[in-house]
Design an enzyme around this catalytic site. Structure first.
Site, mmCIF file in Angstrom:
data_model
loop_
_atom_site.group_PDB
_atom_site.id
_atom_site.type_symbol
_atom_site.label_atom_id
_atom_site.label_comp_id
_atom_site.label_asym_id
_atom_site.label_seq_id
_atom_site.Cartn_x
_atom_site.Cartn_y
_atom_site.Cartn_z
ATOM 1 N N TYR A 184 11.760 -18.205 -20.560
ATOM 2 C CA TYR A 184 12.854 -18.553 -20.307
ATOM 3 C C TYR A 184 13.922 -17.564 -20.969
ATOM 4 O O TYR A 184 15.308 -17.883 -21.095
ATOM 5 C CB TYR A 184 13.206 -19.739 -21.273
ATOM 6 C CG TYR A 184 13.077 -21.170 -20.429
ATOM 7 C CD1 TYR A 184 13.551 -21.158 -19.286
ATOM 8 C CD2 TYR A 184 12.522 -22.470 -21.297
ATOM 9 C CE1 TYR A 184 13.351 -22.539 -18.445
ATOM 10 C CE2 TYR A 184 12.443 -23.729 -20.549
ATOM 11 C CZ TYR A 184 12.994 -23.616 -19.131
ATOM 12 O OH TYR A 184 12.679 -25.048 -18.866
ATOM 13 N N LYS A 238 6.221 -30.393 -18.388
ATOM 14 C CA LYS A 238 6.576 -29.807 -19.809
ATOM 15 C C LYS A 238 5.659 -30.756 -20.543
ATOM 16 O O LYS A 238 5.123 -31.733 -20.457
ATOM 17 C CB LYS A 238 7.926 -29.949 -19.773
ATOM 18 C CG LYS A 238 8.997 -29.128 -18.829
ATOM 19 C CD LYS A 238 10.189 -29.074 -19.165
ATOM 20 C CE LYS A 238 11.258 -28.316 -18.302
ATOM 21 N NZ LYS A 238 12.497 -28.290 -18.610
ATOM 22 N N GLU A 296 8.068 -16.334 -11.661
ATOM 23 C CA GLU A 296 7.433 -17.334 -12.449
ATOM 24 C C GLU A 296 6.181 -17.615 -12.155
ATOM 25 O O GLU A 296 5.331 -17.863 -12.908
ATOM 26 C CB GLU A 296 8.464 -18.630 -12.354
ATOM 27 C CG GLU A 296 9.619 -18.581 -13.138
ATOM 28 C CD GLU A 296 10.665 -19.726 -12.814
ATOM 29 O OE1 GLU A 296 10.128 -20.596 -12.076
ATOM 30 O OE2 GLU A 296 11.604 -19.785 -13.736
ATOM 31 N N ASN A 305 12.935 -33.055 -20.344
ATOM 32 C CA ASN A 305 13.223 -33.579 -18.774
ATOM 33 C C ASN A 305 11.945 -33.518 -18.063
ATOM 34 O O ASN A 305 12.081 -33.259 -16.819
ATOM 35 C CB ASN A 305 14.600 -32.792 -18.236
ATOM 36 C CG ASN A 305 14.393 -31.390 -18.144
ATOM 37 O OD1 ASN A 305 13.430 -30.850 -18.479
ATOM 38 N ND2 ASN A 305 15.434 -30.787 -17.785
ATOM 39 N N HIS A 308 9.802 -28.762 -14.655
ATOM 40 C CA HIS A 308 10.616 -27.469 -14.303
ATOM 41 C C HIS A 308 10.245 -27.183 -12.880
ATOM 42 O O HIS A 308 9.001 -27.298 -12.433
ATOM 43 C CB HIS A 308 10.113 -26.303 -15.165
ATOM 44 C CG HIS A 308 10.720 -25.138 -14.863
ATOM 45 N ND1 HIS A 308 11.880 -24.602 -15.046
ATOM 46 C CD2 HIS A 308 10.059 -24.042 -13.842
ATOM 47 C CE1 HIS A 308 11.826 -23.457 -14.402
ATOM 48 N NE2 HIS A 308 10.939 -22.874 -13.623
#
Ligand code: GDP
Length: 140
Positions: free
Chosen positions: A50, A10, A127, A113, A116
């Site tokens: 998302y 990310k 995805e 975080n 992914h």
């Protein structure tokens, strides 16, 4: 069972110069990186990615975050790759993530975080197709 999953480093991970560290952990865990590129998602593209979280309180915030800078997107292949990579990442909330996981070691909050990973074969398919063409994802 040989399987493929979609992984992302990310914008926080890219910004903090830990691309190499994350890729090394993936390779050392025995997962093969079969496709990889750096992209910058627009807000609309992040919302599409998302979409399953549409309506959740953090949807606006996480899609702002995911479009705030470049991401590294990759397809990982290996035995039970989906579970193996999620094990390597650790829990969504880094405070609950197991010792030695990427999120435990590098995440700074529940949203930022670092990584992914797809959570099921169905989301992995969606995805991988979201980011990679058939040519890019072709078997070697
Ligand atoms: P994952 O599969 O472990 O990434 O977790 P989820 O699919 O539940 O959430 C997707 C992403 O949204 C997470 O990785 C976080 O970046 C973000 N996120 C999840 N829960 C929260 C939350 O409660 N607050 C905020 N701000 N972000 C969240």
């Amino acid at each position: 069972m040989m399987e493929r999953t979609l992984g992302i480093i990310k914008p926080d991970g890219v910004g903090r110069d830990i691309i190499g560290t994350v890729l090394e952990r993936i390779e050392k865990a025995g997962l093969k990186i079969v496709a990889l590129k750096m992209i910058r998602m627009s807000k609309v593209q992040a919302k599409g990615f998302y979409k399953v979280h549409e309506g959740r309180p953090f949807y606006e915030s996480v899609t702002d975050f995911m479009s705030s800078g470049p991401c590294v997107v990759m397809i990982l292949e290996g035995d039970d790759a989906i579970a193996a990579y999620r094990g390597l990442m650790g829990a969504t909330n880094y405070e609950e993530a197991a010792e030695g996981t990427i999120r435990r070691d590098f995440a700074t909050d529940i949203e930022k975080n670092v990584v992914h990973g797809s959570d099921s074969p169905e989301t992995a398919r969606f995805e991988m197709d979201y980011f990679f063409s058939a040519l890019e994802a072709a078997p070697a």
